[in-house]
Scaffold this motif. Sequence first.
Motif, PDB file in Angstrom:
ATOM      1  N   LEU A   1       0.947  -1.144   0.001  1.00  0.00           N
ATOM      2  CA  LEU A   1      -0.189  -0.006  -0.192  1.00  0.00           C
ATOM      3  C   LEU A   1       0.875   1.304   0.061  1.00  0.00           C
ATOM      4  CD1 LEU A   1      -2.999  -0.862   2.588  1.00  0.00           C
ATOM      5  CD2 LEU A   1      -3.051  -0.222   0.048  1.00  0.00           C
ATOM      6  N   LEU A   2       1.931   1.200   0.691  1.00  0.00           N
ATOM      7  CA  LEU A   2       2.814   2.534   0.912  1.00  0.00           C
ATOM      8  C   LEU A   2       3.572   2.797  -0.524  1.00  0.00           C
ATOM      9  CD1 LEU A   2       4.337   2.057   4.381  1.00  0.00           C
ATOM     10  CD2 LEU A   2       2.402   3.493   3.836  1.00  0.00           C
ATOM     11  N   ARG A   3       3.816   1.418  -1.051  1.00  0.00           N
ATOM     12  CA  ARG A   3       4.672   1.860  -2.367  1.00  0.00           C
ATOM     13  C   ARG A   3       3.514   2.241  -3.459  1.00  0.00           C
ATOM     14  NH1 ARG A   3       7.700  -2.822  -0.831  1.00  0.00           N
ATOM     15  NH2 ARG A   3       5.979  -4.280  -1.531  1.00  0.00           N
ATOM     16  N   SER A   4       2.427   1.827  -3.412  1.00  0.00           N
ATOM     17  CA  SER A   4       1.425   2.208  -4.417  1.00  0.00           C
ATOM     18  C   SER A   4       1.002   3.604  -4.008  1.00  0.00           C
ATOM     19  CB  SER A   4       0.308   1.394  -4.298  1.00  0.00           C
ATOM     20  OG  SER A   4      -0.644   1.626  -5.338  1.00  0.00           O
TER      21      SER A   4
ATOM     22  N   ALA B   1      -9.515   7.717  -2.696  1.00  0.00           N
ATOM     23  CA  ALA B   1     -10.052   6.780  -3.700  1.00  0.00           C
ATOM     24  C   ALA B   1      -9.091   6.608  -4.750  1.00  0.00           C
ATOM     25  CB  ALA B   1     -11.251   7.491  -4.031  1.00  0.00           C
ATOM     26  N   LEU B   2      -8.544   7.376  -5.175  1.00  0.00           N
ATOM     27  CA  LEU B   2      -7.625   7.151  -6.515  1.00  0.00           C
ATOM     28  C   LEU B   2      -6.176   6.304  -5.859  1.00  0.00           C
ATOM     29  CD1 LEU B   2      -6.621   7.974  -9.173  1.00  0.00           C
ATOM     30  CD2 LEU B   2      -5.364   9.743  -8.267  1.00  0.00           C
ATOM     31  N   ILE B   3      -5.930   6.405  -4.593  1.00  0.00           N
ATOM     32  CA  ILE B   3      -4.947   5.638  -4.185  1.00  0.00           C
ATOM     33  C   ILE B   3      -5.262   4.167  -3.867  1.00  0.00           C
ATOM     34  CG2 ILE B   3      -3.496   5.087  -2.104  1.00  0.00           C
ATOM     35  CD1 ILE B   3      -3.159   8.317  -1.693  1.00  0.00           C
ATOM     36  N   ALA B   4      -6.637   4.057  -3.428  1.00  0.00           N
ATOM     37  CA  ALA B   4      -7.174   2.779  -3.276  1.00  0.00           C
ATOM     38  C   ALA B   4      -7.247   1.778  -4.463  1.00  0.00           C
ATOM     39  CB  ALA B   4      -8.475   2.838  -2.502  1.00  0.00           C
TER      40      ALA B   4
ATOM     41  N   GLY C   1      -6.635   8.616   7.509  1.00  0.00           N
ATOM     42  CA  GLY C   1      -6.498   9.741   6.667  1.00  0.00           C
ATOM     43  C   GLY C   1      -5.156  10.030   5.797  1.00  0.00           C
ATOM     44  N   LYS C   2      -5.526  11.054   4.948  1.00  0.00           N
ATOM     45  CA  LYS C   2      -4.280  10.772   3.945  1.00  0.00           C
ATOM     46  C   LYS C   2      -2.796  11.394   4.781  1.00  0.00           C
ATOM     47  CE  LYS C   2      -4.371  13.715   0.321  1.00  0.00           C
ATOM     48  NZ  LYS C   2      -4.775  14.372  -0.849  1.00  0.00           N
TER      49      LYS C   2
END
Length: 198
Positions: free
Chosen positions: A16-19, A35-38, A54-55
Amino acid sequence: MARTRASDFAEKQQDLLRSAAAVIAEQGMDKASMALIADHAGVSKALLYHYYPGKDALIFAIIETHLLEVEEAVQAADDPSLADPERLRKLVGALLEAYRGADNEHIVQLNAKRALTAEQRQALFQIERRLVRMFSAVIERINPQLQDGKPLLMPVTMSLFGMMNWVYMWFKEGGPLTREDYADIATTLILEGVKAVR
């Protein structure tokens, strides 16, 4: 009842952190929504919020993880038995090697701190300060006069960090210059230049 963490939590967290770092580095902090990150990570928004509320928490985790990995690599390379010029060369080489494959995380570190709370920024500052101290201690032994009169140790140390921190802007893997080559160049510029600093 709170959800329990899966046995592969650490691996999922790293993915998740890399993405997330890739999305934030490409889109910028403001455009990179949760949402975009997910979506980019191939997980639900609910799962992303399960890991990071949160972000700011996500950005903090990206930067903290990156800095701790860099610190660990530099500490592992530090060899007090070496002569100080060679010791500095090893520290520079270790930091540049730790930056390999971490351009996105590095971009987030440089550009997204304004999204963090004062407490989060202070926690990151403590890690950064420990890293800087490892380098400045060796530089000071190489030229103790940097602390006589004008306080020049910090400007010299941060000049070295400037050479290292911005390498991602121009360095190309597989190009004519290796990371080891550039570590030698950056170290030599400091070692030779520091002789003239008064």
